[in-house]
Write an enzyme that holds these catalytic residues in place. Structure first.
Site, PDB file in Angstrom:
ATOM      1  N   SER A  63       0.857   3.532   2.202  1.00 20.15           N
ATOM      2  CA  SER A  63       0.934   4.341   3.892  1.00 20.15           C
ATOM      3  C   SER A  63       2.170   4.962   4.387  1.00 20.15           C
ATOM      4  O   SER A  63       2.300   5.605   5.323  1.00 20.15           O
ATOM      5  CB  SER A  63       0.596   3.173   4.894  1.00 20.15           C
ATOM      6  OG  SER A  63       0.881   2.537   4.942  1.00 20.15           O
ATOM      7  N   SER A  66       1.171  -1.099   0.060  1.00 20.55           N
ATOM      8  CA  SER A  66      -0.380   0.452  -0.552  1.00 20.55           C
ATOM      9  C   SER A  66       1.080   1.593   0.026  1.00 20.55           C
ATOM     10  O   SER A  66       2.209   0.933   0.123  1.00 20.55           O
ATOM     11  CB  SER A  66      -0.875   0.264   1.624  1.00 20.55           C
ATOM     12  OG  SER A  66       0.090   0.391   2.437  1.00 20.55           O
ATOM     13  N   LYS A  85       5.116   0.504   9.703  1.00 19.25           N
ATOM     14  CA  LYS A  85       5.195   2.006   9.575  1.00 19.25           C
ATOM     15  C   LYS A  85       5.777   1.849  10.996  1.00 19.25           C
ATOM     16  O   LYS A  85       7.293   1.047  10.816  1.00 19.25           O
ATOM     17  CB  LYS A  85       3.938   1.835  11.014  1.00 19.25           C
ATOM     18  CG  LYS A  85       2.653   1.227  10.746  1.00 19.25           C
ATOM     19  CD  LYS A  85       1.574   2.009   9.230  1.00 19.25           C
ATOM     20  CE  LYS A  85       0.411   1.036   8.827  1.00 19.25           C
ATOM     21  NZ  LYS A  85      -0.092   2.130   7.825  1.00 19.25           N
ATOM     22  N   SER A 122      -2.561   6.165   6.023  1.00 21.00           N
ATOM     23  CA  SER A 122      -2.301   5.501   7.177  1.00 21.00           C
ATOM     24  C   SER A 122      -3.510   5.072   8.455  1.00 21.00           C
ATOM     25  O   SER A 122      -3.530   5.760   8.717  1.00 21.00           O
ATOM     26  CB  SER A 122      -1.502   6.001   7.598  1.00 21.00           C
ATOM     27  OG  SER A 122      -0.519   4.670   8.520  1.00 21.00           O
TER      28      SER A 122
END
Length: 269
Positions: free
Chosen positions: A76, A74, A131, A223
């Protein structure tokens, strides 16, 4: 890819067990019966076990305790990581963990602010997410007006221009490209000046509990992170992302038109 991890462990154990049993018992029986028709010949399953066990064992050890490959699914973590980036994750940076259960057996280090980590989110334990660590255990985190505060102090930002996205990241074209300063660490983030796609997730102040971390994506308005689902348990962390080794935006095209060689070998800040 939990199924792959389970299959790798099972196949390694089975092939190793067959090889061990052959060395201890079966080989001696074949030697004693040598010359009696086909009794002295090595069975096909023993042959396969001897051929595949060393390879499987090496792959298992490297993947579980050294480095594991992942693909970014993705946007994010833009602009740091793009959809289609294939990355390597350091599996011993935060301690050696058993495959499948992810149980830590040898503590080595702990995540630091600014580290990019791969983990299993509490709400989707079958998936692997990525992350950046913003808050450590005991930190007080607040997020409001697109500003992150750590222990009461705002992180410093510098606008360096407008982002131009390509491929799956084209939707972020026009977003503000910022340099975010975490003490001892610097990286880029994206911020949308127009109405955000999702709730900006204004939170805080919140104190990160022991054994947990506060994580956020670098693409702040795209996100799903600790602002929305809470703190990341330490035992869910799989490792520290450190290198991009390939980029292919679309695997359905067999990379014919989406292969970006400029990202090969880039370190992850």
């Amino acid at each position: 890819m939990r199924w792959f991890e389970i299959a790798l462990v099972v196949l390694t154990l089975l092939s190793g067990l067959v090889w061990l049993l052959d060395n201890l018992f079966l080989a001696k029986r074949r030697a004693a019966n040598a010359g009696l028709l086909d009794e002295g010949r090595e069975p096909w399953y023993v042959d396969y076990a001897k051929a595949f066990f060393p390879v499987l064992a090496i792959v298992l050890v490297l993947r579980s305790f050294v480095a594991e490959p992942f693909r970014i699914p993705s946007n994010s973590m833009m602009p740091t990581l793009l959809t289609g980036d294939f990355i390597l994750v350091n599996k011993f940076a935060y301690g050696l963990r058993l495959p499948i259960s992810n149980t830590k057996i040898v503590p080595v280090g702990e995540p630091e602010r600014g580290d990019v980590v791969v983990f299993k989110p509490p709400q989707h334990p079958e998936q692997d997410w990525i992350k950046r660590v913003i808050g450590l255990p005991g930190d007080t985190i607040e997020y409001k007006d697109n500003q992150v505060f750590v222990n009461g102090k705002p992180l410093a930002y510098e606008r360096v221009g407008e982002y131009v996205g390509v491929g799956s990241g084209a939707e972020m074209t026009g977003a503000s490209l910022l340099v975010e300063q975490i003490p001892g660490h610097e990286h880029q983030v994206l911020e949308i000046d127009r109405l955000p796609f999702v709730d900006q997730g204004e939170k805080g102040p919140m104190t990160v509990p022991a054994g947990h971390y506060f994580v956020m994506g670098d693409n702040r308005d795209r996100s799903d992170d600790s602002r929305f689902w809470g703190y990341l348990p330490e035992q869910n962390i799989r490792g520290k992302a450190f290198l991009i080794w390939l980029n292919c935006d679309s695997i359905t095209s067999l990379c014919k038109h989406n292969f970006d060689t400029s990202r090969i070998g880039n370190r992850i800040p």
